[in-house]
Design a protein around this motif. Sequence first.
Motif, PDB file in Angstrom:
ATOM      1  N   THR A   1       7.832   2.327 -51.691  1.00 18.05           N
ATOM      2  CA  THR A   1       8.882   2.091 -52.678  1.00 18.05           C
ATOM      3  C   THR A   1      10.180   2.795 -52.277  1.00 18.05           C
ATOM      4  OG1 THR A   1       7.287   1.886 -54.467  1.00 18.05           O
ATOM      5  CG2 THR A   1       9.547   2.433 -55.086  1.00 18.05           C
TER       6      THR A   1
ATOM      7  N   LYS B   1      13.924   1.347 -57.854  1.00 17.03           N
ATOM      8  CA  LYS B   1      13.416   0.561 -58.980  1.00 17.03           C
ATOM      9  C   LYS B   1      14.400  -0.565 -59.334  1.00 17.03           C
ATOM     10  CE  LYS B   1       9.804   3.224 -59.966  1.00 17.03           C
ATOM     11  NZ  LYS B   1       8.404   2.738 -59.955  1.00 17.03           N
TER      12      LYS B   1
ATOM     13  N   VAL C   1       7.839 -14.294 -59.575  1.00 18.53           N
ATOM     14  CA  VAL C   1       7.588 -13.589 -58.325  1.00 18.53           C
ATOM     15  C   VAL C   1       7.105 -14.634 -57.322  1.00 18.53           C
ATOM     16  CG1 VAL C   1       6.198 -11.841 -57.160  1.00 18.53           C
ATOM     17  CG2 VAL C   1       7.002 -11.444 -59.497  1.00 18.53           C
TER      18      VAL C   1
ATOM     19  N   TYR D   1       7.207 -12.551 -64.764  1.00 19.62           N
ATOM     20  CA  TYR D   1       7.391 -11.346 -65.561  1.00 19.62           C
ATOM     21  C   TYR D   1       8.430 -11.590 -66.654  1.00 19.62           C
ATOM     22  CZ  TYR D   1       4.817  -8.372 -62.291  1.00 19.62           C
ATOM     23  OH  TYR D   1       3.842  -7.788 -61.521  1.00 19.62           O
TER      24      TYR D   1
ATOM     25  N   LYS E   1      11.143  -5.920 -67.614  1.00 21.47           N
ATOM     26  CA  LYS E   1      10.050  -5.399 -66.808  1.00 21.47           C
ATOM     27  C   LYS E   1      10.627  -4.594 -65.642  1.00 21.47           C
ATOM     28  CE  LYS E   1       5.896  -5.053 -64.932  1.00 21.47           C
ATOM     29  NZ  LYS E   1       4.805  -4.255 -65.549  1.00 21.47           N
ATOM     30  N   GLU E   2      10.122  -3.364 -65.448  1.00 19.42           N
ATOM     31  CA  GLU E   2      10.571  -2.526 -64.340  1.00 19.42           C
ATOM     32  C   GLU E   2       9.605  -2.660 -63.170  1.00 19.42           C
ATOM     33  OE1 GLU E   2      12.536   1.564 -64.668  1.00 19.42           O
ATOM     34  OE2 GLU E   2      10.525   2.095 -63.916  1.00 19.42           O
ATOM     35  N   LEU E   3      10.152  -2.851 -61.983  1.00 13.67           N
ATOM     36  CA  LEU E   3       9.340  -3.027 -60.782  1.00 13.67           C
ATOM     37  C   LEU E   3       9.818  -2.092 -59.678  1.00 13.67           C
ATOM     38  CD1 LEU E   3       9.329  -6.937 -60.699  1.00 13.67           C
ATOM     39  CD2 LEU E   3       7.422  -5.478 -61.423  1.00 13.67           C
ATOM     40  N   SER E   4       8.946  -1.832 -58.717  1.00 16.39           N
ATOM     41  CA  SER E   4       9.305  -1.030 -57.555  1.00 16.39           C
ATOM     42  C   SER E   4       9.662  -1.953 -56.403  1.00 16.39           C
ATOM     43  CB  SER E   4       8.125  -0.141 -57.143  1.00 16.39           C
ATOM     44  OG  SER E   4       7.805   0.773 -58.168  1.00 16.39           O
TER      45      SER E   4
ATOM     46  N   ILE F   1       9.013  -6.827 -53.200  1.00 11.21           N
ATOM     47  CA  ILE F   1       8.171  -5.984 -54.042  1.00 11.21           C
ATOM     48  C   ILE F   1       6.723  -6.092 -53.566  1.00 11.21           C
ATOM     49  CG2 ILE F   1       9.705  -6.324 -56.025  1.00 11.21           C
ATOM     50  CD1 ILE F   1       7.510  -8.207 -57.178  1.00 11.21           C
TER      51      ILE F   1
ATOM     52  N   HIS G   1       2.889  -7.149 -54.671  1.00 11.32           N
ATOM     53  CA  HIS G   1       2.081  -7.873 -55.655  1.00 11.32           C
ATOM     54  C   HIS G   1       0.691  -8.107 -55.069  1.00 11.32           C
ATOM     55  CE1 HIS G   1       0.973 -10.598 -58.886  1.00 11.32           C
ATOM     56  NE2 HIS G   1       0.566 -11.468 -57.967  1.00 11.32           N
TER      57      HIS G   1
END
Length: 227
Positions: free
Chosen positions: A32, A35, A44, A58, A62-65, A76, A78
């Motif tokens: 990572t 964010k 995605v 999503y 929504k918070e993603l790395s 990202i 997944h």
Amino acid sequence: MKKLMMGALIAFLIIQTANLAKAESRTSCESTQFKIVLKSEADVKEKASAASKTLKTYKKNKELSASGRTGNWYKICHANKAAYINMADVKEVFSTDEKALLKKFDRRKGVNQVVSATGKSMNDTKVTIQTYEKKQGEWRRALKKMEGVIGKNGFTKSKKEGDGKSPVGIYSFGTAFGSETKPAGMKMGYKKSTKYDYWIDDQTSKDYNKWKTYKGILQLNGGLLKG
């Protein structure tokens, strides 16, 4: 005995191959870097393409790395594999210091790229280099965070010749230069230096801190130097 040993070796290789596959599966995602937060519901994708297979959808906020950005797509993780989400659907999360830095450039017309070199104190010689660019009206990280070095004596707010320090401030990039030909794909203006080029560091000279090109005879401390 040989058949038994060969069978054991094959079994060992099969187990090791299986373990390696599991290990690769666990580590197939890059680490990572920062964010991101969804501005709206977003898909995605398996690849960095709108036509690619949708892996998941999503909801907004929504918070993603993210491990980086490829063109207009954020990369990202997944299901332990690399996946992608469109830049238009997300915004990046910045620290308080980053927000304060980028706010300064929002007030500067025409500034769309920023290179930042920051240390923890004025005496630091090691710095963190971060790059940003404005895309689709928002600041985005351009490259991964890097480590760098500055003057051997750290930073200063009052630069003087020979103090071994790097000045604090905001500066624009001028012409890039080097002893080789201009690198392919480079968009900045570039000048190839020659043996006739000089950068004047004599504070008493009217040409101090200027790049000068001269092919005549230079007089240095009573002696002569042919340019």
